[in-house]
Design a protein around this motif. Structure first.
Motif, PDB file in Angstrom:
ATOM      1  N   THR A 146       0.839  -1.201   0.000  1.00  0.00           N
ATOM      2  CA  THR A 146       0.000   0.000   0.000  1.00  0.00           C
ATOM      3  C   THR A 146       0.869   1.243   0.000  1.00  0.00           C
ATOM      4  OG1 THR A 146      -1.790  -1.132   1.160  1.00  0.00           O
ATOM      5  CG2 THR A 146      -1.780   1.274   1.245  1.00  0.00           C
ATOM      6  N   ILE A 147       1.939   1.220   0.793  1.00  0.00           N
ATOM      7  CA  ILE A 147       2.862   2.348   0.836  1.00  0.00           C
ATOM      8  C   ILE A 147       3.554   2.528  -0.509  1.00  0.00           C
ATOM      9  CG2 ILE A 147       5.032   3.175   1.844  1.00  0.00           C
ATOM     10  CD1 ILE A 147       4.098   1.872   4.475  1.00  0.00           C
ATOM     11  N   ILE A 157       4.862  10.792  -5.740  1.00  0.00           N
ATOM     12  CA  ILE A 157       6.243  11.200  -5.974  1.00  0.00           C
ATOM     13  C   ILE A 157       6.369  12.380  -6.943  1.00  0.00           C
ATOM     14  CG2 ILE A 157       6.642   9.543  -7.858  1.00  0.00           C
ATOM     15  CD1 ILE A 157       9.481   9.179  -6.643  1.00  0.00           C
ATOM     16  N   SER A 158       5.566  12.380  -8.000  1.00  0.00           N
ATOM     17  CA  SER A 158       5.656  13.482  -8.959  1.00  0.00           C
ATOM     18  C   SER A 158       5.158  14.783  -8.346  1.00  0.00           C
ATOM     19  CB  SER A 158       4.850  13.155 -10.221  1.00  0.00           C
ATOM     20  OG  SER A 158       3.487  12.966  -9.915  1.00  0.00           O
ATOM     21  N   ASN A 177       8.888  10.252   4.480  1.00  0.00           N
ATOM     22  CA  ASN A 177       9.927   9.233   4.387  1.00  0.00           C
ATOM     23  C   ASN A 177       9.317   7.837   4.353  1.00  0.00           C
ATOM     24  OD1 ASN A 177      11.791   7.244   6.144  1.00  0.00           O
ATOM     25  ND2 ASN A 177      13.075   8.607   4.922  1.00  0.00           N
ATOM     26  N   GLU A 178       9.798   7.008   3.452  1.00  0.00           N
ATOM     27  CA  GLU A 178       9.218   5.680   3.251  1.00  0.00           C
ATOM     28  C   GLU A 178       9.289   4.827   4.512  1.00  0.00           C
ATOM     29  OE1 GLU A 178       9.975   1.845   0.317  1.00  0.00           O
ATOM     30  OE2 GLU A 178      10.578   3.855  -0.324  1.00  0.00           O
ATOM     31  N   LEU A 200       8.509  -3.646  16.203  1.00  0.00           N
ATOM     32  CA  LEU A 200       8.985  -3.080  14.935  1.00  0.00           C
ATOM     33  C   LEU A 200      10.326  -3.699  14.544  1.00  0.00           C
ATOM     34  CD1 LEU A 200       8.127   0.694  15.461  1.00  0.00           C
ATOM     35  CD2 LEU A 200       7.003  -0.851  13.857  1.00  0.00           C
ATOM     36  N   ASN A 201      11.234  -3.760  15.500  1.00  0.00           N
ATOM     37  CA  ASN A 201      12.567  -4.305  15.218  1.00  0.00           C
ATOM     38  C   ASN A 201      12.503  -5.783  14.856  1.00  0.00           C
ATOM     39  OD1 ASN A 201      13.722  -1.807  15.796  1.00  0.00           O
ATOM     40  ND2 ASN A 201      14.012  -2.303  17.959  1.00  0.00           N
ATOM     41  N   GLU A 202      11.639  -6.536  15.534  1.00  0.00           N
ATOM     42  CA  GLU A 202      11.514  -7.962  15.257  1.00  0.00           C
ATOM     43  C   GLU A 202      10.961  -8.224  13.860  1.00  0.00           C
ATOM     44  OE1 GLU A 202       9.041  -9.299  18.432  1.00  0.00           O
ATOM     45  OE2 GLU A 202      10.704  -9.508  19.864  1.00  0.00           O
ATOM     46  N   ASN A 203      10.220  -7.247  13.314  1.00  0.00           N
ATOM     47  CA  ASN A 203       9.614  -7.407  11.992  1.00  0.00           C
ATOM     48  C   ASN A 203      10.375  -6.669  10.898  1.00  0.00           C
ATOM     49  OD1 ASN A 203       6.824  -8.918  12.073  1.00  0.00           O
ATOM     50  ND2 ASN A 203       6.977  -7.745  13.976  1.00  0.00           N
ATOM     51  N   GLY A 204      11.592  -6.221  11.222  1.00  0.00           N
ATOM     52  CA  GLY A 204      12.459  -5.669  10.195  1.00  0.00           C
ATOM     53  C   GLY A 204      12.249  -4.208   9.853  1.00  0.00           C
ATOM     54  N   PHE A 205      11.448  -3.475  10.632  1.00  0.00           N
ATOM     55  CA  PHE A 205      11.253  -2.053  10.369  1.00  0.00           C
ATOM     56  C   PHE A 205      12.462  -1.272  10.862  1.00  0.00           C
ATOM     57  CE2 PHE A 205       7.026  -3.787  10.302  1.00  0.00           C
ATOM     58  CZ  PHE A 205       6.333  -3.020   9.390  1.00  0.00           C
ATOM     59  N   VAL A 206      12.788  -0.183  10.165  1.00  0.00           N
ATOM     60  CA  VAL A 206      13.904   0.676  10.563  1.00  0.00           C
ATOM     61  C   VAL A 206      13.466   2.132  10.508  1.00  0.00           C
ATOM     62  CG1 VAL A 206      15.714  -0.918   9.829  1.00  0.00           C
ATOM     63  CG2 VAL A 206      14.781   0.728   8.191  1.00  0.00           C
ATOM     64  N   THR A 207      14.219   2.993  11.187  1.00  0.00           N
ATOM     65  CA  THR A 207      13.923   4.421  11.199  1.00  0.00           C
ATOM     66  C   THR A 207      14.304   5.042   9.858  1.00  0.00           C
ATOM     67  OG1 THR A 207      16.092   5.094  12.014  1.00  0.00           O
ATOM     68  CG2 THR A 207      14.462   4.447  13.671  1.00  0.00           C
ATOM     69  N   SER A 208      14.056   6.341   9.736  1.00  0.00           N
ATOM     70  CA  SER A 208      14.389   7.048   8.491  1.00  0.00           C
ATOM     71  C   SER A 208      15.887   7.003   8.204  1.00  0.00           C
ATOM     72  CB  SER A 208      13.916   8.504   8.565  1.00  0.00           C
ATOM     73  OG  SER A 208      14.541   9.176   9.649  1.00  0.00           O
ATOM     74  N   ARG A 209      16.698   6.803   9.253  1.00  0.00           N
ATOM     75  CA  ARG A 209      18.151   6.723   9.090  1.00  0.00           C
ATOM     76  C   ARG A 209      18.654   5.281   9.036  1.00  0.00           C
ATOM     77  NH1 ARG A 209      20.536  11.636   9.910  1.00  0.00           N
ATOM     78  NH2 ARG A 209      19.235  13.268  10.836  1.00  0.00           N
ATOM     79  N   GLY A 210      17.703   4.341   8.943  1.00  0.00           N
ATOM     80  CA  GLY A 210      18.083   2.940   8.816  1.00  0.00           C
ATOM     81  C   GLY A 210      18.491   2.283  10.120  1.00  0.00           C
ATOM     82  N   LYS A 211      18.154   2.896  11.252  1.00  0.00           N
ATOM     83  CA  LYS A 211      18.505   2.360  12.561  1.00  0.00           C
ATOM     84  C   LYS A 211      17.331   1.596  13.160  1.00  0.00           C
ATOM     85  CE  LYS A 211      22.433   4.625  12.388  1.00  0.00           C
ATOM     86  NZ  LYS A 211      23.731   3.934  12.223  1.00  0.00           N
TER      87      LYS A 211
END
Length: 222
Positions: A113-114, A122-123, A166-167, A193-204
């Motif tokens: 969906t995202i 985006i345009s 941010n995606e 979130l961390n257990e399901n592979g989500f990361v912050t906008s900076r990839g942390k």
């Protein structure tokens, strides 16, 4: 032994670096386990809006023939269309996106969906950003451009908008909305979130503070 077919996509011929990044990500993942086998790779230079892609069709056909899994660096490289992604899932072709390390129907729904929303906006975001720069007297490509206080304030606003759009933030926001229905404990939400592979906008990885920032940024409530 698990067999994989890799698929890489960029929108234009000028994005060769994007192909290298995707390929490096896929190879890095596969090389972590010596039981993985990369059978073949398919490269496409085509807009994500177009779901009738020759190389993608070839990759899918090869997956069926070899009983292999289609591997992609990011879900939006496959498609930004929710219906297309779900139809592919229902077709019986196994596929794995590196940005969804813990795949499930829930996360697929959120991420696809995202991806579609990103395609649709985006345009418009690009147009708004360019108009904002023009209004502030900024000339694209001008090395000696002068920045006023007003321009700096506008830049702060634009950065906030980037954070909002941010995606990674949007993905986390969608999951946090669901989690808030069951708990308001930020540490517990961060752990999920961390257990399901989500990361912050900076990839942390997320912590309680970064979860609170997302909640505040999107005005989320339990």
């Amino acid at each position: 032994m698990k067999k994989y077919i890799a698929y890489y996509r960029v929108s234009t011929n000028k994005q060769s670096l994007g192909l290298d990044v995707q390929r490096n990500s896929v190879l890095s993942y596969l090389n972590n386990d010596n039981t993985n086998i990369l059978i073949s790779e398919f490269v496409e230079k085509e807009s994500g809006k177009n779901n009738n892609r020759i190389q993608l069709s070839n990759a899918i056909a090869e997956c069926k023939k070899q009983n292999a899994t289609l591997i992609i660096a990011k879900l939006d490289r496959l498609s930004r269309n929710v219906g297309f992604i779900f139809n592919l899932k229902e077709s019986g072709v196994d596929f794995f996106a590196l940005d969804i390390p813990n795949f499930s129907t829930l996360t697929l729904g959120i991420f696809s969906t995202i991806a579609q929303s990103e395609r649709e906006t985006i345009s418009q975001r690009t147009k708004v950003a360019l108009e904002a720069k023009k209004k502030n007297g900024f000339k694209l490509g001008a090395p000696n451009a002068q920045f006023t206080d007003e321009m700096r304030e506008k830049a702060i606003i634009i950065n906030k908008e980037k954070a909002y759009n941010n995606e990674n933030n949007k993905r986390a926001k969608a999951m946090i909305e669901i989690l808030l229905k069951n708990t308001s404990n930020c540490s517990r939400i961060a752990r999920t979130l961390n257990e399901n592979g989500f990361v912050t906008s900076r990839g942390k990885q997320f912590d309680c503070k970064s979860v609170k920032l997302i909640i505040a940024r999107y005005n989320l409530t339990a």
